[in-house]
Design an enzyme around this catalytic site. Structure first.
Site, PDB file in Angstrom:
ATOM      1  N   GLY A   1      36.972  42.649  38.679  1.00  0.00           N
ATOM      2  CA  GLY A   1      36.947  41.811  39.877  1.00  0.00           C
ATOM      3  C   GLY A   1      38.319  41.676  40.512  1.00  0.00           C
ATOM      4  O   GLY A   1      38.457  41.685  41.750  1.00  0.00           O
ATOM      5  N   ASP A   2      39.349  41.558  39.686  1.00  0.00           N
ATOM      6  CA  ASP A   2      40.724  41.474  40.192  1.00  0.00           C
ATOM      7  C   ASP A   2      41.119  42.785  40.878  1.00  0.00           C
ATOM      8  O   ASP A   2      41.818  42.785  41.893  1.00  0.00           O
ATOM      9  CB  ASP A   2      41.691  41.182  39.046  1.00  0.00           C
TER      10      ASP A   2
END
Length: 299
Positions: free
Chosen positions: A250-251
């Site tokens: 997600g990052d």
């Protein structure tokens, strides 16, 4: 310049165990220590994409020194504030048939250290990006990110918030440029179960109604949804591949989106890059490299 903020970073200790069992001695077949934290992941992937950035946040104690050495060894530019007490946390990540994480609390942030961070952020100027991501350390209320956004609201900084719960909701009144919940976090925010695409869009739009300019909802293997400030609704499937480790995916999406949008100003291309960057990390043991990302992007 792109700035990331990681208020509660960590030294993440990964242990690969063939068959982890409680109550007995387990022996690891492999181990590694990496610098952890959502903002740190964003910074490292931005580095891999050739985007200059500076990581901000807090470190503490002897483990803070180890953390700083690790990020410096990876050529990550940083300006971390040393807290007067405590230690940067060590998180234990056990990889076996099931993944088991033990996350430490970390140090507490005092008022003087908060003021020092605010002073750094006051130097941001129009055209800069600020990424606020991850959990808050002790001593910071769930209005802390909102306070930061309020302080820099008139500066023309593009702000990105990747957080959950009240920590995210409190920022919406300050119109962040982008928020990036995943589908599970979106369910928690509104206490609902999202079972179909129309419901997904409905609750993503609620974040826009509350003030977010753009909403990027990551859906894991099912791709991602982007609602833009121009009213467009863009969905794209995720690239196909073998998932190795979803930690940091997600990052990586945030890093991919920023990297592409800064260059092109194109939402569709930026969503495509976000998905390729997140997937490249999920298909790797560690964060995505430039080559891994571009193979997926061009495919």
């Amino acid at each position: 310049m792109i700035y990331t903020v990681t208020l509660n970073p960590s030294c993440d200790y990964y242990l690969d165990v063939d068959s982890f069992k409680e109550g007995i001695i387990n022996r690891a077949k492999e181990e590694r220590i990496v610098a952890g934290g959502k903002g740190i992941n964003v910074s490292l992937v931005l580095n891999n994409l050739g985007k200059e950035n500076i990581a901000l946040g807090y470190i503490a104690g002897d483990t803070g020194k180890i953390f700083k050495d690790m990020i410096e060894s990876m050529s990550l530019k940083s300006s971390f504030i040393q807290l007067p007490k405590g230690n940067t946390r060590i998180n234990v990540k056990i990889k076996s048939e099931k993944e088991t994480d033990i996350n430490a609390k970390g140090p507490s942030v005092d008022k003087d250290s908060k003021d020092k961070l605010f002073e750094k952020l006051k130097l941001l100027k129009e055209g800069d990006w600020l990424v606020l991501s991850g959990s808050l350390p002790r001593g910071c209320e769930d209005t802390f990110y909102a306070e930061i956004l309020e302080m820099i609201a008139v500066k023309g900084v593009k702000t990105v918030v990747d957080a959950c719960g009240g920590n995210l909701m409190n920022t919406l009144v300050h119109n962040p440029f982008l928020v990036k919940p995943n589908n599970f976090e979106l369910e928690e925010l509104f206490n609902v179960k999202i079972k179909d695409y129309d419901t997904l869009v409905l609750y993503a739009k609620k974040l826009k109604d509350k003030g977010a300019k753009n909403v990027l909802v990551s859906l894991g293997k099912d791709g991602a949804l982007l609602l833009t400030d121009s009213g467009d609704e863009i969905y794209e499937e995720a690239p196909k591949g073998k998932v190795v480790d979803t930690n940091g995916a997600g990052d990586s999406m945030v890093a991919g989106f920023i990297s592409c949008y800064e260059d092109t100003g194109d939402y569709k291309k930026s969503l495509h890059m976000a998905l390729c960057t997140g997937s490249a990390t999920a298909f790797s043991k560690g964060l995505a490299t430039y080559d891994d990302i571009m193979k997926l992007y061009e495919r």
